[in-house]
Design a protein around this motif. Sequence first.
Motif, PDB file in Angstrom:
ATOM      1  N   THR A 261       6.997  -5.537   9.805  1.00  0.00           N
ATOM      2  CA  THR A 261       5.566  -5.374  10.087  1.00  0.00           C
ATOM      3  C   THR A 261       5.034  -4.143   9.365  1.00  0.00           C
ATOM      4  O   THR A 261       5.789  -3.240   8.982  1.00  0.00           O
ATOM      5  N   ASP A 262       3.685  -4.104   9.200  1.00  0.00           N
ATOM      6  CA  ASP A 262       3.050  -2.964   8.528  1.00  0.00           C
ATOM      7  C   ASP A 262       2.426  -2.027   9.553  1.00  0.00           C
ATOM      8  O   ASP A 262       2.674  -2.144  10.755  1.00  0.00           O
ATOM      9  N   ASP A 263       1.577  -1.123   9.059  1.00  0.00           N
ATOM     10  CA  ASP A 263       0.927  -0.141   9.953  1.00  0.00           C
ATOM     11  C   ASP A 263       0.116  -0.798  11.052  1.00  0.00           C
ATOM     12  O   ASP A 263       0.029  -0.283  12.170  1.00  0.00           O
ATOM     13  N   ASP A 264      -0.511  -1.925  10.728  1.00  0.00           N
ATOM     14  CA  ASP A 264      -1.391  -2.595  11.688  1.00  0.00           C
ATOM     15  C   ASP A 264      -0.635  -3.559  12.586  1.00  0.00           C
ATOM     16  O   ASP A 264      -1.261  -4.281  13.385  1.00  0.00           O
ATOM     17  N   GLY A 265       0.684  -3.618  12.455  1.00  0.00           N
ATOM     18  CA  GLY A 265       1.464  -4.525  13.278  1.00  0.00           C
ATOM     19  C   GLY A 265       1.461  -5.958  12.769  1.00  0.00           C
ATOM     20  O   GLY A 265       1.965  -6.860  13.465  1.00  0.00           O
TER      21      GLY A 265
ATOM     22  N   THR B 279       6.417   3.684   2.535  1.00  0.00           N
ATOM     23  CA  THR B 279       6.427   3.265   1.130  1.00  0.00           C
ATOM     24  C   THR B 279       6.120   4.458   0.226  1.00  0.00           C
ATOM     25  O   THR B 279       5.408   5.384   0.608  1.00  0.00           O
ATOM     26  N   ASP B 280       6.663   4.401  -0.997  1.00  0.00           N
ATOM     27  CA  ASP B 280       6.418   5.485  -1.941  1.00  0.00           C
ATOM     28  C   ASP B 280       5.084   5.269  -2.661  1.00  0.00           C
ATOM     29  O   ASP B 280       4.303   4.372  -2.293  1.00  0.00           O
ATOM     30  N   THR B 281       4.829   6.072  -3.669  1.00  0.00           N
ATOM     31  CA  THR B 281       3.543   5.975  -4.385  1.00  0.00           C
ATOM     32  C   THR B 281       3.393   4.649  -5.116  1.00  0.00           C
ATOM     33  O   THR B 281       2.274   4.242  -5.436  1.00  0.00           O
ATOM     34  N   ASP B 282       4.498   3.965  -5.397  1.00  0.00           N
ATOM     35  CA  ASP B 282       4.438   2.650  -6.056  1.00  0.00           C
ATOM     36  C   ASP B 282       4.369   1.505  -5.053  1.00  0.00           C
ATOM     37  O   ASP B 282       4.350   0.336  -5.439  1.00  0.00           O
ATOM     38  N   GLY B 283       4.366   1.834  -3.774  1.00  0.00           N
ATOM     39  CA  GLY B 283       4.282   0.806  -2.743  1.00  0.00           C
ATOM     40  C   GLY B 283       5.605   0.143  -2.434  1.00  0.00           C
ATOM     41  O   GLY B 283       5.636  -0.962  -1.890  1.00  0.00           O
ATOM     42  N   ALA B 284       6.732   0.834  -2.737  1.00  0.00           N
ATOM     43  CA  ALA B 284       8.050   0.259  -2.498  1.00  0.00           C
ATOM     44  C   ALA B 284       8.725   0.934  -1.310  1.00  0.00           C
ATOM     45  O   ALA B 284       8.539   2.129  -1.070  1.00  0.00           O
ATOM     46  N   ALA B 285       9.500   0.140  -0.571  1.00  0.00           N
ATOM     47  CA  ALA B 285      10.245   0.670   0.572  1.00  0.00           C
ATOM     48  C   ALA B 285      11.490  -0.186   0.777  1.00  0.00           C
ATOM     49  O   ALA B 285      11.470  -1.406   0.549  1.00  0.00           O
TER      50      ALA B 285
ATOM     51  N   ASP C  53       0.845  -1.194   0.000  1.00  0.00           N
ATOM     52  CA  ASP C  53       0.000   0.000   0.000  1.00  0.00           C
ATOM     53  C   ASP C  53       0.883   1.247   0.000  1.00  0.00           C
ATOM     54  O   ASP C  53       1.874   1.316   0.734  1.00  0.00           O
ATOM     55  N   ALA C  54       0.514   2.217  -0.810  1.00  0.00           N
ATOM     56  CA  ALA C  54       1.289   3.452  -0.874  1.00  0.00           C
ATOM     57  C   ALA C  54       1.194   4.230   0.435  1.00  0.00           C
ATOM     58  O   ALA C  54       0.160   4.207   1.120  1.00  0.00           O
ATOM     59  N   ASN C  55       2.288   4.886   0.800  1.00  0.00           N
ATOM     60  CA  ASN C  55       2.356   5.750   1.988  1.00  0.00           C
ATOM     61  C   ASN C  55       2.033   5.006   3.278  1.00  0.00           C
ATOM     62  O   ASN C  55       1.453   5.574   4.214  1.00  0.00           O
ATOM     63  N   SER C  56       2.392   3.749   3.336  1.00  0.00           N
ATOM     64  CA  SER C  56       2.209   2.981   4.574  1.00  0.00           C
ATOM     65  C   SER C  56       3.568   2.834   5.264  1.00  0.00           C
ATOM     66  O   SER C  56       4.618   2.844   4.627  1.00  0.00           O
ATOM     67  N   THR C  57       3.533   2.716   6.581  1.00  0.00           N
ATOM     68  CA  THR C  57       4.768   2.635   7.359  1.00  0.00           C
ATOM     69  C   THR C  57       5.165   1.179   7.573  1.00  0.00           C
ATOM     70  O   THR C  57       4.387   0.389   8.115  1.00  0.00           O
TER      71      THR C  57
END
Length: 248
Positions: A233-237, A207-213, A179-183
């Motif tokens: 982990t993602d935003d939701d842990g 993550t950037d607009t393409d969903g890459a980090a 997901d874009a802009n997710s931590t």
Amino acid sequence: MNFFTRRNVPPPQDTVSPETKRWQRAAEALEPEHTLNRIASNAKFILTSISLLGTALSVAGLISITRLTQRPGLLAFAVLAFVLTLGAVLLALRTLVLRSRKVNLDNLEDVKTWYEDEFRHAAGVAAAGWLLSAGILVAGVTAVIAAVVANPSYEVALQSAGSNAKHSLTASATATDADANSTMTMSVTGTDTSGGKTVLIRSSSTTDTDGAANLKASVDTDRTFMSYTVVLTDDDGKQKATLTVPAP
């Protein structure tokens, strides 16, 4: 004196129209032996089409084993397409398999029975065609979904270097099509001989607009730990990727 003669004149014959002649020729083409030849040709066409379909999908690379195993929904569609196509193959081959029995050619009823038996077997060609059509449809939908819909992937890695009592740990993590802009948060935990856990690294990236980090971090530590665990982990842990390695 008048003499009268009489000739036998044949009755006038109805003129056969060109359209009627065409339908007569069409009727001849529907004779049993011609029909069986067409059925065999259709069965061979189905088998050839299945081979071309498999080759086209393989060359296009629209569906890969990696994508399917990572996405259960696509895997189910791919299995369904395979089952439908396999059914079409078996039905088409069943029609082409040689069947023989004694037929008395002087007995028209026996000849008629032979053709009727063949036509009953040939009914499977129509079913094979429908199964092939369904298989192509399911495979096509699966390929489009696999090619168009994003397929998130996550990877973590851990490297160590050094000697004696001290060494350096370098952890890295990548996210693709997320997901874009997710931590995304990467952590490295060390487990000692008693089972106690110590957080050695914690790093986050958006993550950037393409969903890459991409995340990368290092730490110097001693050799009291028995193993190290890297978790992304993602935003939701929710854990997206994890790796546990023994201490060097």
